[in-house]
Design an enzyme around this catalytic site. Structure first.
Site, PDB file in Angstrom:
ATOM      1  N   SER B 172       0.847  -1.197   0.000  1.00 17.02           N
ATOM      2  CA  SER B 172       0.000   0.000   0.000  1.00 17.02           C
ATOM      3  C   SER B 172       0.878   1.241   0.000  1.00 17.02           C
ATOM      4  CB  SER B 172      -0.900   0.044   1.238  1.00 17.02           C
ATOM      5  OG  SER B 172      -1.545  -1.161   1.475  1.00 17.02           O
ATOM      6  N   ASP B 173       1.874   1.239   0.856  1.00 15.71           N
ATOM      7  CA  ASP B 173       2.782   2.382   0.912  1.00 15.71           C
ATOM      8  C   ASP B 173       3.540   2.533  -0.393  1.00 15.71           C
ATOM      9  OD1 ASP B 173       2.537   3.649   3.403  1.00 15.71           O
ATOM     10  OD2 ASP B 173       3.683   2.086   4.398  1.00 15.71           O
TER      11      ASP B 173
END
Lengths: 400, 400
Positions: B172-173
């Site tokens: 996600s990051d």
């Protein structure tokens, strides 16, 4: 002033499947003119693939529909003699070419970087591959899950007593797509300074290693691999409580948060004896099981409220349909749609990045094979007679 | 002619943890001048986080070292009165600002987009957040695994009879980082046309939905969620044989390949009775178990050779250390290193994208906190006396 960031950029898209098409969709969302070149008839191979043999409107692949909005389709047989005439004409005015054929295929057809650079020295030519264009894996098929397996990702995911687990989405391809975009846009900016294009090469293998930069750095420099835990701990390098916990009616995630504060909410002080760095890592399976016994007595909503009240980093575990209905997803307008001539109204994920001056926009559905062949060729100065001859010879196709 | 794609680009990096720093590292790899602003003392929070309490050189976080090469560090207390004087001076000459503070924090300090735009209307200001800057989740912590849980990814990964499984890396990051790069570079190109900057906003939630574009499209338009299978099938939407199979000495992945051809290699014709689309999906667990019985009688190398000989899409499952030694990874030069004053020689993943005219390069290790404070402030015209006063007041720190 252009109202779209890439309004004056033309992309000649020779790519298929996921990596290339997602990249060109990201450019198209910002206003680039994307001409998708597909083989007459079948078109992009992704049109023939779906999950569980299900098709929208009876014939349309959800996978294809997901990665090809905002593009026009030119159906062109790249192996036909006259294809060169068409491609070379398009290349004269193109800024970016994207392709993910197996290495060497386009060179043999006369559409390699060296060929196209001669026609247009400003061309930015982006090649996507599984493993690069030379080396011991040159003949191997490069596919998303295979790359997850080769780069340590599958081995780092799932339970220690079960098989390695690939992630349930095509991240190798999607990272490859983002790398193409990164390369293409940086090269576009540099071309403003230098006046010339260049060849950008992206491969899935190096891309997925780079996206495990911290895991690779950890493993390589300590010469120790991660070990998957036998529990719901959410990363093989993390200590308890980082992980996924059951509730009466679902699951919640808990990220880096003070262990004692979590125990405070769950209310069993005997759990506090694990509260030291050594135990939180080495006994993480045991701790997870004991915490899970407690969380399983709560409803998801009650547990979330109690955890958020003391600023524990947590979230619900949602399915895709639940994600669609998530209040924040709705608030962000992250779900959109387009109208497709066969599939009807198709719900899609909206462009994810917000631009204050040049917003991304969905202006077209994914095209049918060759839907815009005549329109595109006319724009590039091919006469109606020439186009008819190209169609008659099978070099070009126009969908009805 | 600049020899690096982003040689004339200056990035003021106010970000921390993973999303922002990975984004600015990708820009730095292409020659951008990145000034990393960190709090005096502790610095970027990621310096204090690692896996299993292990530190390189005794004190250095592998996680931090992975995402901060090619940057210089200015230790500056953003809450100090005199910080504005410093930041505003830097902003005059900056092209891009990247920040991932919780929404509103920088506005309150006088470093929001509206503030900095007044100083430099050409500034491209990139904000990364978990959930955007408004809406019901505004106060929730946004963290990688939480987003994997909220967007359907964890629910689509792992065994059906086990918990949802987050992937063993911070996707996600990292997708957020790529989205910042996408926004920043597109805005940079548009600024060449328009002369003005803009505000780019990236949030992890929308980013991860977009990276599950085909899964979301499938689920939403058929109003059916995926179900995790109870086997090593590699994606909840895929039919057999797509998955991970045991061998005598490891595991192999098999991607989309003709089932009958695979059965031909494994040599048990009774398996052919499943060879129809319905069974290959509905009986995938049973098929996987029966295929796994056969693959488990082969060595990995023998099985790979036999499968590749008939063009079945397959690969070994490797750990991170095995990936480091992989012959194609070695051939590509995908592993590199830098020398760090405390951690010593640090092996890292090399830049993943190849640029023919403007190659990416590692020219600096990750910095110490405030390692370049004096050097940077001098470049921006602060006198030695002023810098000494800033250091004495605790506004700025210089590492020794």
């Amino acid at each position: 002033m252009n109202s779209k960031a890439l309004e004056d950029v033309t992309v000649l898209d020779l790519s298929h499947l996921l990596q290339g098409p997602f990249a060109t969709q990201l450019l198209a969302d910002l206003g680039a003119t994307v001409i998708k070149v597909e083989r007459p008839g079948q078109g992009d191979l992704f049109r023939t693939l779906t999950f569980n043999n299900r098709w929208l409107g009876g014939t349309e692949s959800p996978n294809f529909l997901a990665w090809n909005r905002n593009k026009r389709s030119l159906a062109l047989d790249l192996k036909a003699t006259q294809a060169r005439e068409v491609i070379y004409k398009l290349v004269e005015k193109a800024d970016i070419v994207v392709e993910n054929f197996r290495p060497g295929v386009l060179d043999r057809l006369g559409f390699g970087y060296e060929d196209l650079k001669r026609i247009n020295p400003r061309i930015i030519y982006c090649s996507g591959s599984g493993y690069g264009d030379s080396g011991p894996y040159l003949k191997r098929p490069g596919q998303d899950m295979l790359i997850q397996g080769l780069t340590g990702l599958a081995a780092a995911t799932g339970r220690g007593d079960g098989p390695p687990v690939p992630v349930g989405a095509g991240f190798s391809d999607q990272v490859g797509a983002m790398n193409i975009v990164y390369g293409a846009l940086a090269a576009l900016y540099w071309r403003e300074r230098s006046g010339v294009g260049q060849h950008i090469k992206v491969n899935l293998l190096a891309g997925m290693l780079a996206h495990q930069g911290q895991e690779m750095l950890m493993a390589m420099n300590f010469e120790t691999d991660f070990e998957r835990p036998n529990s719901g701990i959410g990363h093989p390098g993390m200590d308890a409580p980082f992980g996924v916990y059951p509730t009466k009616d679902g699951w919640v995630t808990v990220a880096m948060s003070p262990y004692s504060r979590l125990v405070g909410v769950l209310g069993d002080d005997s759990l506090l004896r694990y509260d030291n760095p050594k135990d939180l890592f080495e006994k993480r399976d045991e701790i997870w099981a004991r915490l899970a016994e407690r969380t399983a007595t709560w409803n998801t909503e009650e547990l979330m409220n109690a955890l958020l009240a003391v600023d524990i980093w947590c979230g619900e575990v949602k399915t895709h349909l639940q994600a669609e209905q998530d209040p924040q997803v709705q608030h962000l307008g992250a779900i959109s749609y387009y109208d497709h001539p066969i599939a009807g109204r198709v719900k899609v994920v909206a462009p994810a990045v917000s631009f204050s001056a040049t917003p991304a926009e969905i202006t077209r559905p994914a095209p049918l094979v060759g839907q815009h062949s005549r329109e595109i060729l006319a724009e590039y100065g091919f006469s109606e007679d020439t186009v008819n001859a190209l169609i008659d010879s099978g070099t070009v196709a126009q969908s009805s």
